[in-house]
Design a protein around this motif. Structure first.
Motif, PDB file in Angstrom:
ATOM      1  N   TRP A 260      -7.505   6.750  -6.541  1.00  0.00           N
ATOM      2  CA  TRP A 260      -8.327   5.738  -5.867  1.00  0.00           C
ATOM      3  C   TRP A 260      -7.601   4.427  -5.571  1.00  0.00           C
ATOM      4  O   TRP A 260      -8.201   3.497  -5.023  1.00  0.00           O
ATOM      5  N   ILE A 261      -6.313   4.350  -5.905  1.00  0.00           N
ATOM      6  CA  ILE A 261      -5.578   3.101  -5.639  1.00  0.00           C
ATOM      7  C   ILE A 261      -5.585   2.790  -4.146  1.00  0.00           C
ATOM      8  O   ILE A 261      -5.793   1.654  -3.732  1.00  0.00           O
ATOM      9  N   THR A 262      -5.374   3.820  -3.339  1.00  0.00           N
ATOM     10  CA  THR A 262      -5.270   3.582  -1.895  1.00  0.00           C
ATOM     11  C   THR A 262      -6.637   3.357  -1.236  1.00  0.00           C
ATOM     12  O   THR A 262      -6.703   3.032  -0.060  1.00  0.00           O
ATOM     13  N   ARG A 263      -7.716   3.555  -1.997  1.00  0.00           N
ATOM     14  CA  ARG A 263      -9.053   3.349  -1.412  1.00  0.00           C
ATOM     15  C   ARG A 263      -9.860   2.263  -2.126  1.00  0.00           C
ATOM     16  O   ARG A 263     -11.053   2.098  -1.850  1.00  0.00           O
ATOM     17  N   ALA A 264      -9.239   1.573  -3.052  1.00  0.00           N
ATOM     18  CA  ALA A 264      -9.970   0.537  -3.786  1.00  0.00           C
ATOM     19  C   ALA A 264     -10.611  -0.432  -2.788  1.00  0.00           C
ATOM     20  O   ALA A 264      -9.978  -0.804  -1.799  1.00  0.00           O
ATOM     21  N   PRO A 265     -11.870  -0.839  -3.027  1.00  0.00           N
ATOM     22  CA  PRO A 265     -12.630  -1.525  -1.976  1.00  0.00           C
ATOM     23  C   PRO A 265     -12.346  -3.012  -1.819  1.00  0.00           C
ATOM     24  O   PRO A 265     -12.929  -3.641  -0.931  1.00  0.00           O
ATOM     25  N   SER A 266     -11.523  -3.608  -2.651  1.00  0.00           N
ATOM     26  CA  SER A 266     -11.150  -5.005  -2.426  1.00  0.00           C
ATOM     27  C   SER A 266      -9.716  -5.188  -2.920  1.00  0.00           C
ATOM     28  O   SER A 266      -9.199  -4.360  -3.682  1.00  0.00           O
ATOM     29  N   LEU A 267      -9.105  -6.264  -2.495  1.00  0.00           N
ATOM     30  CA  LEU A 267      -7.712  -6.496  -2.884  1.00  0.00           C
ATOM     31  C   LEU A 267      -7.592  -6.693  -4.396  1.00  0.00           C
ATOM     32  O   LEU A 267      -6.662  -6.206  -5.026  1.00  0.00           O
TER      33      LEU A 267
ATOM     34  N   TYR B 248      -9.887  -5.588   5.083  1.00  0.00           N
ATOM     35  CA  TYR B 248     -10.676  -4.349   5.162  1.00  0.00           C
ATOM     36  C   TYR B 248     -11.499  -4.211   6.435  1.00  0.00           C
ATOM     37  O   TYR B 248     -11.992  -3.131   6.736  1.00  0.00           O
TER      38      TYR B 248
ATOM     39  N   ASP C  43     -10.494 -10.389   1.746  1.00  0.00           N
ATOM     40  CA  ASP C  43     -10.960  -9.005   1.818  1.00  0.00           C
ATOM     41  C   ASP C  43     -11.489  -8.669   3.211  1.00  0.00           C
ATOM     42  O   ASP C  43     -11.274  -7.561   3.714  1.00  0.00           O
TER      43      ASP C  43
ATOM     44  N   LEU D  98      -4.096  -0.701  -9.794  1.00  0.00           N
ATOM     45  CA  LEU D  98      -2.657  -0.407  -9.786  1.00  0.00           C
ATOM     46  C   LEU D  98      -2.015  -0.864 -11.097  1.00  0.00           C
ATOM     47  O   LEU D  98      -1.218  -0.139 -11.710  1.00  0.00           O
ATOM     48  N   ALA D  99      -2.398  -2.044 -11.538  1.00  0.00           N
ATOM     49  CA  ALA D  99      -1.838  -2.561 -12.799  1.00  0.00           C
ATOM     50  C   ALA D  99      -2.269  -1.701 -13.979  1.00  0.00           C
ATOM     51  O   ALA D  99      -1.499  -1.469 -14.914  1.00  0.00           O
TER      52      ALA D  99
ATOM     53  N   ARG E 101      -9.572  -5.448  -6.711  1.00  0.00           N
ATOM     54  CA  ARG E 101      -9.734  -4.145  -7.374  1.00  0.00           C
ATOM     55  C   ARG E 101      -8.496  -3.275  -7.192  1.00  0.00           C
ATOM     56  O   ARG E 101      -8.121  -2.521  -8.086  1.00  0.00           O
ATOM     57  N   LYS E 102      -7.893  -3.387  -6.019  1.00  0.00           N
ATOM     58  CA  LYS E 102      -6.688  -2.600  -5.763  1.00  0.00           C
ATOM     59  C   LYS E 102      -5.599  -3.001  -6.756  1.00  0.00           C
ATOM     60  O   LYS E 102      -4.937  -2.156  -7.346  1.00  0.00           O
ATOM     61  N   MET E 103      -5.447  -4.297  -6.949  1.00  0.00           N
ATOM     62  CA  MET E 103      -4.383  -4.768  -7.842  1.00  0.00           C
ATOM     63  C   MET E 103      -4.687  -4.450  -9.308  1.00  0.00           C
ATOM     64  O   MET E 103      -3.791  -4.056 -10.050  1.00  0.00           O
TER      65      MET E 103
ATOM     66  N   HIS F  55       0.836  -1.203   0.000  1.00  0.00           N
ATOM     67  CA  HIS F  55       0.000   0.000   0.000  1.00  0.00           C
ATOM     68  C   HIS F  55       0.872   1.255   0.000  1.00  0.00           C
ATOM     69  O   HIS F  55       0.637   2.195  -0.768  1.00  0.00           O
TER      70      HIS F  55
END
Lengths: 283, 340
Positions: free
Chosen positions: B80-87, A105, A101, B94-95, B89-91, A54
């Motif tokens: 929104w990378i740091t707030r993406a709601p699931s792992l 979270y 998740d 970021l990709a 979605r975050k990845m 992160h």
């Protein structure tokens, strides 16, 4: 098997840093006799990588060089990917139906088991890179042992992560050398980062009851035995960087027991806000 | 390292080298005629080929605008990378943003084949002389914006770039082929985010609709001014740098997108939008070009913030780049000095 060349050398990579995740559906049945501390052990491994991933992702779009923007995003992806696999396994071990998740979270700061060093704000590029290097070398040795450990599924995740961290160490060590032996300014920034971060490094090698139980079961590494290896690599790179190794000082720590710096709460508030604003929602 | 990476990709081409190919005895007029004939014949122009200065400058303008758009475009989504709601979605986010950095790098390299330095192009962006896509001057306010950007903005980009993949300049056309493949993936991801929200909780559905409402018109504007008001179009079409007019591309994007909105139960914010049975295309309401030109001229909601973010990254990274150069020089000197 021991590496015959320095881990920071340009070791050939069998594959690039992978963003792919294996299937996260329950695969192999978990042995019913999993030791009770395996769950917190997995959380510690996962949280180190999630939190550091992160922090690295905060650079995305703001890196000093376009190529470094891409490289840091790659490493962040690897780390969050490793964390995802580890949290998924942790959820299965815990057996309460919590997904990766839910664990990422919907845990509060006090339930996170990461080391302090990974949660510190990203700072300048020297701070980010020196922190990354210190953690990468630690992670390299931990994953190297874990992949040979007695827990098959964890060993599999570690083996995948080990391939990735070989690249991470190479990247961060090259930049530490570049900064240390670059300009007066880069040297001063890198030395300051090293001096500021040093007190957070003993926490990596101070085994707690969880680590000891894992070591007894042949699952986790002997952390005290990893320290000299870590020291050796760090000393070698610092030598090439013309940076001075700080003297060992009083340990700052407590992350493995859920006692964190002030920074983690802010980070989690940001990371978790959307998920927590819509409990039960799917994304 | 950052410079080495550029040369390693073989994309750096000095102006002198570009001009080398020009046969000494031929007049500009002859060269121009031969060039126009090659264009008319559908041939691809390559970096070492002779080209009119105007063709070169127009391509540098287009390619650098495109590269800058990729780089500035990292900011609204990176938000929104740091707030993406699931792992997951975050990845994927970021990709995706990382892919944009890669696209920017790739197109900067392509532009360098025209005899200009990436450093100079970046300087043009940071000094405000170069433009980038107007769409990235709008704010990303909720997670749904990430879905809509993938769906609309990448969708519009694909419509534009699919055509550019047939452009007359080889390096640009080839870059577009590669980039389009990834943009297609991004668009699918974005649409999938929206589809998930649209069938989610009432709050999620409202979030999706709100994002659609805010991004629809700016996305239509993103395809450029109307043909009647596009100063570069005629020349670029003749040179096959552009293959379709802005209005043609816009219509294509609308025709593709309306059924997709219907499929997920979201409404596009245009009461005039309806299928025209004669053309089999969707008629749509008037675009607020006043807003478009205001944004292009620097008065959009985030123009200042976007440029400032890029300037900050550049300034804060200066010592890092200097360190890399100093270290590389030291290594070079050490390698050149006689072995002890």
């Amino acid at each position: 098997m021991r590496e015959t060349r320095p881990i920071t050398s340009a070791a050939s990579r069998s594959s690039g840093p992978s963003n792919e995740l294996g299937p996260l559906t329950p695969s192999s049945p978990i042995a019913p006799s999993s030791p009770p501390k395996l769950f917190p052990f997995l959380l510690g491994l996962a949280d180190d990588r999630l939190v550091l991933g992160h922090r690295l992702s905060e650079w995305c779009g703001h890196g000093p060089i376009l190529e470094e923007d891409i490289a840091l995003a790659n490493i962040a992806l690897d780390l969050v990917g490793q964390a995802t696999l580890l949290l998924n396994l942790a959820g299965k071990i815990e057996g309460k139906g919590r997904s990766e998740d839910a664990l990422a979270y919907f845990r509060d700061g006090g339930e996170f088991r990461n080391l302090h060093i990974v949660e510190l704000p990203k700072g300048d590029y020297a701070y980010t890179i020196v922190r990354q290097f210190l953690f990468d070398v630690y992670s390299y040795h931990v994953l190297e042992q874990l992949q040979k450990g007695a827990h098959r599924e964890l060993a599999g995740i570690a083996a995948k992560g080990f391939k990735e961290v070989r690249y991470h160490v190479r990247h961060s060590s090259e930049w530490v050398v570049r900064m240390g032996d670059g300009t007066d300014e880069s040297h001063a920034r890198a030395q300051k980062a090293l001096d500021d971060l040093w007190r957070f490094t003993p926490e990596m090698f101070r085994p707690d009851a969880v680590d000891i139980e894992m070591q007894e079961h042949g699952i986790g590494p002997d952390l005290t035995a990893l320290k000299p290896q870590w020291d050796g690599v760090v000393r070698e790179v610092m030598g090439r960087s013309t940076l001075v190794m700080p003297a060992d000082s009083y340990m700052i720590g407590g992350g493995r027991n859920g006692k964190h710096t002030e920074f983690l709460g802010h980070m989690l508030a940001e990371m978790q806000i959307v998920a927590r604003s819509h409990p039960g929602a799917e994304w | 390292m950052w410079r080495a990476a550029v040369t390693k990709n073989g994309c750096r081409q000095s102006r002198e080298k570009v001009m080398e190919k020009q046969p000494a005895a031929t007049t500009d007029e002859d060269l121009n005629a031969a060039f126009e004939a090659r264009i008319a014949n559908g041939e691809t122009i390559e970096p070492k080929d002779w080209m009119p200065e105007r063709y070169r400058t127009q391509l540098i303008r287009m390619m650098s605008q495109h590269a800058h758009s990729e780089i500035v475009g990292m900011l609204p989504e990176g938000n929104w990378i740091t707030r993406a709601p699931s792992l997951r979605r975050k990845m994927t986010l970021l990709a995706k943003v990382q892919d944009e950095a890669g696209h920017g790098l790739y197109i900067y390299c392509g532009a360098e084949t025209l005899g200009i330095d990436r450093a100079e192009l970046v300087d043009q962006l940071l000094s405000g002389r170069a433009k980038y896509s107007s769409i990235f001057n709008y704010p990303t306010l909720t997670w749904a914006d990430i879905g809509v950007i993938g769906w609309f903005v990448d969708g519009a980009a694909i419509v534009n770039q699919t055509v550019l993949a047939k452009a007359s300049y080889g390096p640009y056309a080839r870059a577009m082929i590669r980039i389009c493949k990834e943009e297609n993936f991004h668009k699918k991801q974005g649409y999938e985010i929206i589809a998930t929200l649209a069938r989610g909780t009432p709050a999620q559905k409202a979030m999706a609709q709100d994002a659609v409402n805010r991004w629809w018109w700016p996305s239509l504007m993103m395809l450029g001014p109307s043909d009647t008001d596009s100063p570069n179009t005629a020349e670029l079409m003749r040179w096959r740098v552009k293959r379709k007019t802005n209005d043609e591309l816009r219509q294509r994007f609308i025709d593709l997108t309306v059924p997709q909105a219907e499929a997920v139960g979201l409404t596009l914010p245009d009461p005039d939008l309806k299928l025209n049975p004669e053309t089999n295309s969707y008629d749509f309401g008037p675009i607020d070009w006043e807003e478009f030109w205001a944004v292009v001229k620097g008065n959009g909601p985030c123009n200042r913030e976007r440029l400032q973010a890029r300037r900050d990254a550049h300034e804060n990274g200066r010592w890092v780049r200097e360190a890399a150069e100093a270290y590389a020089s030291k290594q070079q000197r050490a390698a050149q000095s006689p072995a002890a």
